[in-house]
Design an enzyme around this catalytic site. Structure first.
Site, PDB file in Angstrom:
ATOM      1  CE1 TYR A 135      -3.207  -2.816   0.107  1.00  0.00           C
ATOM      2  CE2 TYR A 135      -3.866  -2.145   2.287  1.00  0.00           C
ATOM      3  CZ  TYR A 135      -4.021  -2.962   1.195  1.00  0.00           C
ATOM      4  OH  TYR A 135      -5.011  -3.910   1.202  1.00  0.00           O
ATOM      5  CE  LYS A 190       0.797 -17.643  -1.530  1.00  0.00           C
ATOM      6  NZ  LYS A 190      -0.034 -18.844  -1.391  1.00  0.00           N
ATOM      7  CG  ASP A 222      -2.550 -19.891   0.628  1.00  0.00           C
ATOM      8  OD1 ASP A 222      -1.804 -19.755   1.612  1.00  0.00           O
ATOM      9  OD2 ASP A 222      -2.188 -20.502  -0.394  1.00  0.00           O
ATOM     10  CG  ASP A 246      -7.300  -3.985   3.904  1.00  0.00           C
ATOM     11  OD1 ASP A 246      -8.307  -3.866   4.598  1.00  0.00           O
ATOM     12  OD2 ASP A 246      -7.102  -3.345   2.849  1.00  0.00           O
ATOM     13  CG  ASP A 250     -12.848  -5.869   5.930  1.00  0.00           C
ATOM     14  OD1 ASP A 250     -12.477  -5.250   6.953  1.00  0.00           O
ATOM     15  OD2 ASP A 250     -13.382  -5.313   4.952  1.00  0.00           O
TER      16      ASP A 250
END
Ligand code: NAD
Length: 356
Positions: A135, A190, A222, A246, A250
């Site tokens: 980001y 990851k 994942d 992020d 959620d």
């Protein structure tokens, strides 16, 4: 104790008004000053994070933030979009550590889309690094590709990057938080594909050696996304980078019944913080008076605890929220048959009453 109150756009003004009402009811020496942020600030001053708002936020002990954004700003150049205000505040205040507790209140077990036995008693803490990763990484942009699968075609690119000190400081935050809970940290990355993630994992292991009393394990993102809905109670403290955090936080919000229940705190190294609900400005329900203000009210409780050193007041708010849920008050997002439907304002009033 000075609080910068930044309601923002959409439901931001509605839910922050309720949190301010609750804070006022505590009768603490709190000085609250309100300023524009997001789309409303762009409309009034031509920028989503005006100088005066940033100055107020910097000078305050804490920022109480609502939400920003509306589809009507989607066509603006990126630097003027409402969401840039949050990135600007994070960057300017150095808010690198984001705390998102996901607690499933007993009374809301039925409001989640998951089976009750999976989420009853759930109490996990997601810690997300907030000022690095893809980001913020440079370079980024659009260009004509000179290589890859389609040379000559338009392409876009972003840069995922993390430095050792950035990972070290969030690792310390996670291990220290775990010490106050059940002493378990799951680091999510990851590393089977990404260099950034390999460094992330290496540094987590190194910092972990300074916390021999805390158990550290690692999970690929994942798998973490899957485990969060398969067996969420397996987690305690989950620490991860900006983008993975992020998405996972959620996802975790649905474990609690509604995103309207999920508070968050973003802190810098001197415990100055920005406190906001995990959700956005919900333009689809803005102005209808039906938004759930509890995530914002619970964020105010986190503010009292982390930045203002008012643990007793924080506990009072949290107990009051539990009480209104026990009393059966429900905004539309968590409503079920047999409970009492409450508007945003009625929910805020009920919390104030329960404080007493
Ligand atoms: P959103 O979180 O605003 O809404 C997602 C869904 O959840 C909607 O159906 C909404 O009605 C519902 N919802 C959200 N908060 C609720 C509440 N308190 N009570 C009841 N229901 C609630 O996400 P979105 O629709 O993807 O984004 C809307 C705007 O918000 C966009 O402009 C986005 O960029 C912005 N956004 C801002 C923030 C922030 O300010 N921190 C975070 C996320 C999204």
């Amino acid at each position: 104790m000075k609080i910068a109150v930044l309601p923002g756009d959409g439901i931001g003004t509605e839910i922050v008004a309720e949190a301010v009402k609750v804070l006022n009811a505590l009768a603490l020496p709190l000085e609250m000053e309100t300023a524009l942020v997001g789309g409303v600030a762009y409309d009034a001053h031509g920028h989503p994070l005006p100088e005066a708002t940033l100055k107020l936020a910097k000078e305050a002990d804490a920022v109480l933030f609502g939400a920003v954004g509306d589809w009507k700003y989607d066509k603006l150049e990126r630097q003027f979009r409402p969401e840039q205000a949050i990135l600007g505040l994070r960057k300017n205040l150095g808010l690198f550590a984001n705390f998102r507790p996901a607690i499933c209140y007993e009374q809301l077990v039925g409001a989640s889309s998951l089976k009750p036995e999976l989420i009853a008693g759930l109490d996990i803490l997601i810690i997300r690094e907030l000022t690095g990763d893809i980001y913020f990484g440079q370079p980024r942009g659009r260009r004509i590709a000179t290589d890859g699968h389609f040379p000559g075609a338009e392409e876009a690119f972003d840069t995922m990057r993390y430095s050792r000190p950035e990972i070290e400081r969030i690792a310390h935050v996670a291990f220290q938080a775990a010490r106050k809970r059940s002493k378990r940290v799951t680091s999510v990355d990851k590393n089977n594909v990404l260099e950034t993630s390999q460094l992330w994992k290496d540094v987590m292991v190194e910092v972990g050696q300074q916390y021999p009393d805390v158990e550290l394990d690692h999970m690929l993102v994942d798998n973490a996304a899957m485990q969060l809905v398969k067996a969420p109670k397996k987690f305690d403290v989950l620490v991860t980078g900006n983008m993975f955090g992020d998405i996972l936080s959620d996802e975790a919000s649905m474990l609690t019944g509604s995103i309207g229940m999920l508070p968050s705190a973003s802190l810098n190294s001197s415990n100055q913080g920005l406190y906001e609900p995990s959700h956005g400005s919900a333009p689809d329900i803005a102005g209808k008076g039906i938004a759930n203000p509890l995530a914002t009210i619970l964020s105010a409780a986190m503010m009292l605890r982390f930045s203002l050193n008012q643990e007793a007041a924080a506990l009072r708010i949290e107990a009051a929220v539990k009480k209104v849920l026990e009393q059966g008050f429900r905004t539309a997002d968590i409503y079920s048959e047999g409970t009492t439907r409450a508007s945003t304002k009625e929910m805020g009033d009920a919390v104030v009453k329960a404080l007493a």
